[in-house]
Design a protein around this motif. Structure first.
Motif, PDB file in Angstrom:
ATOM      1  N   SER A 284       7.083   3.218   5.552  1.00 57.80           N
ATOM      2  CA  SER A 284       6.441   3.947   6.175  1.00 57.80           C
ATOM      3  C   SER A 284       5.761   4.930   4.929  1.00 57.80           C
ATOM      4  CB  SER A 284       6.733   4.233   7.310  1.00 57.80           C
ATOM      5  OG  SER A 284       7.895   5.690   6.780  1.00 57.80           O
ATOM      6  N   ASN A 285       5.954   4.930   4.173  1.00 58.32           N
ATOM      7  CA  ASN A 285       5.682   6.029   2.995  1.00 58.32           C
ATOM      8  C   ASN A 285       5.979   5.260   2.059  1.00 58.32           C
ATOM      9  OD1 ASN A 285       5.262   8.311   4.931  1.00 58.32           O
ATOM     10  ND2 ASN A 285       7.697   8.580   4.664  1.00 58.32           N
ATOM     11  N   PRO A 286       4.333   4.100   1.437  1.00 53.22           N
ATOM     12  CA  PRO A 286       4.848   3.933   0.194  1.00 53.22           C
ATOM     13  C   PRO A 286       3.568   4.837  -0.653  1.00 53.22           C
ATOM     14  CG  PRO A 286       2.571   3.423   1.973  1.00 53.22           C
ATOM     15  CD  PRO A 286       3.466   4.309   2.502  1.00 53.22           C
ATOM     16  N   PHE A 287       4.038   4.504  -1.773  1.00 52.35           N
ATOM     17  CA  PHE A 287       4.212   5.786  -3.104  1.00 52.35           C
ATOM     18  C   PHE A 287       3.425   4.879  -3.867  1.00 52.35           C
ATOM     19  CE2 PHE A 287       5.070   9.901  -5.093  1.00 52.35           C
ATOM     20  CZ  PHE A 287       4.895  10.550  -4.575  1.00 52.35           C
TER      21      PHE A 287
ATOM     22  N   ARG B 173      -7.984   2.640  -9.373  1.00 57.49           N
ATOM     23  CA  ARG B 173      -8.927   3.766  -8.589  1.00 57.49           C
ATOM     24  C   ARG B 173      -9.469   2.816  -7.111  1.00 57.49           C
ATOM     25  NH1 ARG B 173     -10.684   9.258  -7.221  1.00 57.49           N
ATOM     26  NH2 ARG B 173     -12.265   8.670  -6.372  1.00 57.49           N
ATOM     27  N   ALA B 174     -10.019   2.558  -6.699  1.00 50.77           N
ATOM     28  CA  ALA B 174     -10.675   1.660  -6.592  1.00 50.77           C
ATOM     29  C   ALA B 174      -9.935   1.299  -5.234  1.00 50.77           C
ATOM     30  CB  ALA B 174     -11.203   0.087  -6.186  1.00 50.77           C
ATOM     31  N   MET B 175      -8.011   0.284  -5.203  1.00 49.46           N
ATOM     32  CA  MET B 175      -7.005   0.391  -4.674  1.00 49.46           C
ATOM     33  C   MET B 175      -6.452   1.641  -3.497  1.00 49.46           C
ATOM     34  SD  MET B 175      -6.776  -2.479  -3.885  1.00 49.46           S
ATOM     35  CE  MET B 175      -8.751  -2.587  -4.707  1.00 49.46           C
ATOM     36  N   MET B 176      -6.540   3.057  -4.696  1.00 48.13           N
ATOM     37  CA  MET B 176      -5.737   3.843  -4.075  1.00 48.13           C
ATOM     38  C   MET B 176      -7.454   4.401  -3.255  1.00 48.13           C
ATOM     39  SD  MET B 176      -3.306   4.224  -5.831  1.00 48.13           S
ATOM     40  CE  MET B 176      -2.728   2.734  -5.288  1.00 48.13           C
TER      41      MET B 176
ATOM     42  N   ALA C 158      -1.611  -2.516  -7.510  1.00 44.46           N
ATOM     43  CA  ALA C 158      -1.973  -1.642  -6.463  1.00 44.46           C
ATOM     44  C   ALA C 158      -3.034  -2.810  -5.493  1.00 44.46           C
ATOM     45  CB  ALA C 158      -3.366  -1.078  -7.390  1.00 44.46           C
ATOM     46  N   MET C 159      -3.043  -3.723  -6.419  1.00 48.98           N
ATOM     47  CA  MET C 159      -3.645  -4.996  -5.022  1.00 48.98           C
ATOM     48  C   MET C 159      -3.162  -5.455  -4.263  1.00 48.98           C
ATOM     49  SD  MET C 159      -6.618  -6.850  -7.104  1.00 48.98           S
ATOM     50  CE  MET C 159      -5.812  -7.144  -9.177  1.00 48.98           C
ATOM     51  N   PHE C 160      -1.749  -5.610  -4.578  1.00 45.22           N
ATOM     52  CA  PHE C 160      -0.604  -5.935  -3.798  1.00 45.22           C
ATOM     53  C   PHE C 160      -0.079  -5.008  -2.428  1.00 45.22           C
ATOM     54  CE2 PHE C 160       3.978  -5.553  -3.674  1.00 45.22           C
ATOM     55  CZ  PHE C 160       4.932  -6.709  -3.107  1.00 45.22           C
ATOM     56  N   LEU C 161      -0.427  -3.946  -3.777  1.00 37.34           N
ATOM     57  CA  LEU C 161       0.162  -3.173  -2.257  1.00 37.34           C
ATOM     58  C   LEU C 161      -0.961  -2.725  -0.941  1.00 37.34           C
ATOM     59  CD1 LEU C 161       1.831  -0.344  -1.319  1.00 37.34           C
ATOM     60  CD2 LEU C 161       0.466   1.398  -2.455  1.00 37.34           C
ATOM     61  N   ALA C 162      -2.451  -2.932  -1.525  1.00 36.13           N
ATOM     62  CA  ALA C 162      -3.633  -3.071  -0.370  1.00 36.13           C
ATOM     63  C   ALA C 162      -3.008  -4.459   0.279  1.00 36.13           C
ATOM     64  CB  ALA C 162      -4.716  -3.151  -1.230  1.00 36.13           C
ATOM     65  N   HIS C 163      -2.676  -4.746  -0.012  1.00 37.29           N
ATOM     66  CA  HIS C 163      -2.714  -6.517   0.708  1.00 37.29           C
ATOM     67  C   HIS C 163      -1.388  -6.098   2.091  1.00 37.29           C
ATOM     68  CE1 HIS C 163      -3.608 -10.957   1.944  1.00 37.29           C
ATOM     69  NE2 HIS C 163      -2.491 -10.929   1.924  1.00 37.29           N
TER      70      HIS C 163
ATOM     71  N   MET D 229      -0.509  -3.525   3.451  1.00 35.17           N
ATOM     72  CA  MET D 229      -1.259  -2.000   4.280  1.00 35.17           C
ATOM     73  C   MET D 229      -2.112  -2.784   4.661  1.00 35.17           C
ATOM     74  SD  MET D 229      -0.785   0.951   1.291  1.00 35.17           S
ATOM     75  CE  MET D 229      -1.008   2.323   2.685  1.00 35.17           C
ATOM     76  N   GLY D 230      -2.054  -4.209   5.152  1.00 33.41           N
ATOM     77  CA  GLY D 230      -2.619  -4.998   5.775  1.00 33.41           C
ATOM     78  C   GLY D 230      -3.739  -4.945   5.336  1.00 33.41           C
ATOM     79  N   HIS D 231      -5.042  -4.710   4.135  1.00 31.64           N
ATOM     80  CA  HIS D 231      -5.723  -5.035   3.640  1.00 31.64           C
ATOM     81  C   HIS D 231      -6.296  -6.398   2.700  1.00 31.64           C
ATOM     82  CE1 HIS D 231      -7.200  -0.696   4.432  1.00 31.64           C
ATOM     83  NE2 HIS D 231      -6.312  -0.960   3.756  1.00 31.64           N
ATOM     84  N   SER D 232      -7.410  -6.968   3.686  1.00 31.67           N
ATOM     85  CA  SER D 232      -7.165  -8.315   3.632  1.00 31.67           C
ATOM     86  C   SER D 232      -7.965  -8.736   1.961  1.00 31.67           C
ATOM     87  CB  SER D 232      -8.030  -9.437   4.206  1.00 31.67           C
ATOM     88  OG  SER D 232      -9.891  -9.076   4.207  1.00 31.67           O
TER      89      SER D 232
END
Lengths: 337, 337
Positions: free
Chosen positions: B13-16, B79-82, B311-316, B318-321
């Motif tokens: 629930s709290n990614p960093f 940066r884009a992923m953050m 960062a791309m892995f994290l975005a995925h 977190m639910g981003h396609s």
């Protein structure tokens, strides 16, 4: 009487504690600061305090965590409260002479220069901006922030800034006998420089007369979105007065000890009223706690520092009773004795 | 094929996101590092990357966030992923030549020295201990940590450390043509020093041959209690191999891009098997994304850096396609062009 003069009506789930570390060359003026065995050694105090709180002991230098007269440092209190609350504090290096011995969130500032002769904080605006980055970061990861400080000599820069902003402030001191005349002499010289150069904006006042902690605290407070408490005495009044100039409304609470409130040489309540802010006072009742060094807080020694008042306040908000807080502090400082 | 080679079965629930910044003098050896316009300028790259990710632009120096051949830096991707994830990243200064222009959690290390001639990281043990402080702090405030790094020249220190630990490692490079012979020459000299002095413990190997990022990453990984992912290529294999020596089990996942996996001059999967760790590969499909600079990642330029894969892995997670992630990156890097 209870531990706190007021219990704010808030809820939170992720509390956070930060201590902003900074130096001003004013602490090396003999007689200004009690936060160190000699004027030169006051510059090291923030580093030692952060070390004590992080590791639970000072190992980098052969010093004990108490004042020359045997008072436990406020950092000992803060450490005991972090332990009690299970909180890992974060230290922020706003500008120090000596490199810290523990990890610090660093804004790459410099030690505050002597405001009698030179600009004290040349890059104040940059430090506010970096404080905002930190405030945004902390907002993502917490919903309550206790923001403390450790700046030896900082009550004198606070005096200069508050007076330059037009407040009839009298600031507190870590000495039993506040060296008021030394501080007033310094303040007179600083205000003359400010007047001579026609300075009036609050950013220029930080630059001329402040210390590096102030702009960093202002930046954090501007950007932080959770429940913010500025933990400190008259130094946090200076931060609040600067925040007011930044258009911040409402101003955050200031939390400090009853020993600052009871300092007859200061006028914290009067100044707070002028600024328009609320202060929560923490009275840990050190007089009858059974430790001669802690009892000296009641006769006006040390009084506050490194967010100690705010740390006790936080412990109480997290459900710890006044008795539990007092016992934890007594046990912790007795272990150093 | 999907964006990720494997989706771990975790909840959080709290990614960093943290990026460890460091320098090694090896990046100034001509031909070793592609992370900068000149060998000397590679030392500044971590500072510029952190600045780009924090402010969204580099203003401290007149440089663009792309490589000399027009590839967007991996920091642009991070940066884009953050932005997409709404995460405020934290940068850690493990030891840099140039002062950062944004706030960093600083361990007060120093730049890694040239391991051919001198101890590279004299205070490795102290840095592990400080990393542990950071790991404990991060554990209190998050339950998932992507730990990236930016160390120009760091694949060469990784090569030295992995070989000194006994692995048949071949490391990757940010160049299309990996300067293998230069790296092998350096490694030979370093291993000779290590052999001559009878060095065998992993702490001494960091001290002789590593860079300051490594012990800080080891300390963080040892103390972190949430879901940890080491975001980087062969450099994070070196960290993993050191963690194994510290008795850490299970080892955290390593997350990196498919471009590191596909580097024919490296053998990341073989080395990972020897160490006994799992790697998640991220394939953002830059070949047909419609940007010539990003497409160059596919022919082996840049490949990875500043935790971009993580960062791309994290975005995925977190639910981003994959499509959303690709579009966000394309929009971001196009804005710099």
């Amino acid at each position: 009487m209870g531990l706190l003069s007021e219990i704010p009506d808030i809820t939170f789930s992720n509390p956070f504690f930060c201590g902003i570390l900074g130096n001003t060359l004013l602490s090396t003026v003999p007689g200004v600061s009690g936060a160190g065995a000699t004027p030169e050694k006051t510059l090291l105090t923030p580093v030692l305090d952060a070390e004590l709180i992080t590791w639970g002991a000072i190992t980098s230098h052969p010093v004990r965590p108490d004042t020359p007269t045997g008072c436990p440092t406020p950092a000992s209190i803060t450490r005991a409260m972090m332990d009690l609350c299970g909180i890992e504090p974060l230290f922020i290096n706003a500008g120090l002479r000596h490199p810290p011995t523990v990890p610090c969130l660093d804004v790459y500032g410099t030690i505050g220069d002597d405001p009698r002769y030179r600009d004290a904080v040349p890059h104040a605006k940059d430090l506010i901006r970096k404080g905002e980055v930190i405030g945004k970061f902390l907002s993502k990861n917490s919903d309550l922030l206790i923001l403390g400080e450790c700046v030896p000599g900082g009550t004198t820069t606070a005096l200069c800034v508050l007076r330059a902003l037009g407040y009839e402030a009298c600031v507190s001191s870590s000495f039993v006998n506040n060296p008021v005349s030394i501080k007033e002499d310094i303040c007179r010289m600083v205000l003359e420089r400010i007047r001579a150069d026609g300075i009036s904006s609050h950013l220029d006042i930080i630059r001329y007369a402040g210390d590096p902690m102030m702009p960093v605290a202002v930046g954090i407070a501007k950007a932080y979105t959770g429940n913010l408490f500025l933990a400190g005495g008259t130094q946090m009044l200076a931060v609040s007065a600067l925040l007011k100039k930044e258009g911040q409304f409402p101003l955050p609470y200031v939390v400090t000890t009853s020993y600052v409130r009871d300092d007859p040489s200061a006028n914290i309540r009067h100044t707070a009223e002028q600024i328009g802010l609320n202060i929560i006072f923490v009275d840990p009742g050190f007089g009858d706690i059974g430790h001669p060094g802690l009892a000296r807080y009641c006769i006006g020694e040390v009084k506050e520092g490194m967010g100690a008042g705010g740390a006790m306040f936080l412990a109480h908000l997290m459900g710890h009773s006044g008795e539990e807080i007092r016992n934890t502090i007594l046990t912790a400082v007795s272990a150093y004795s």
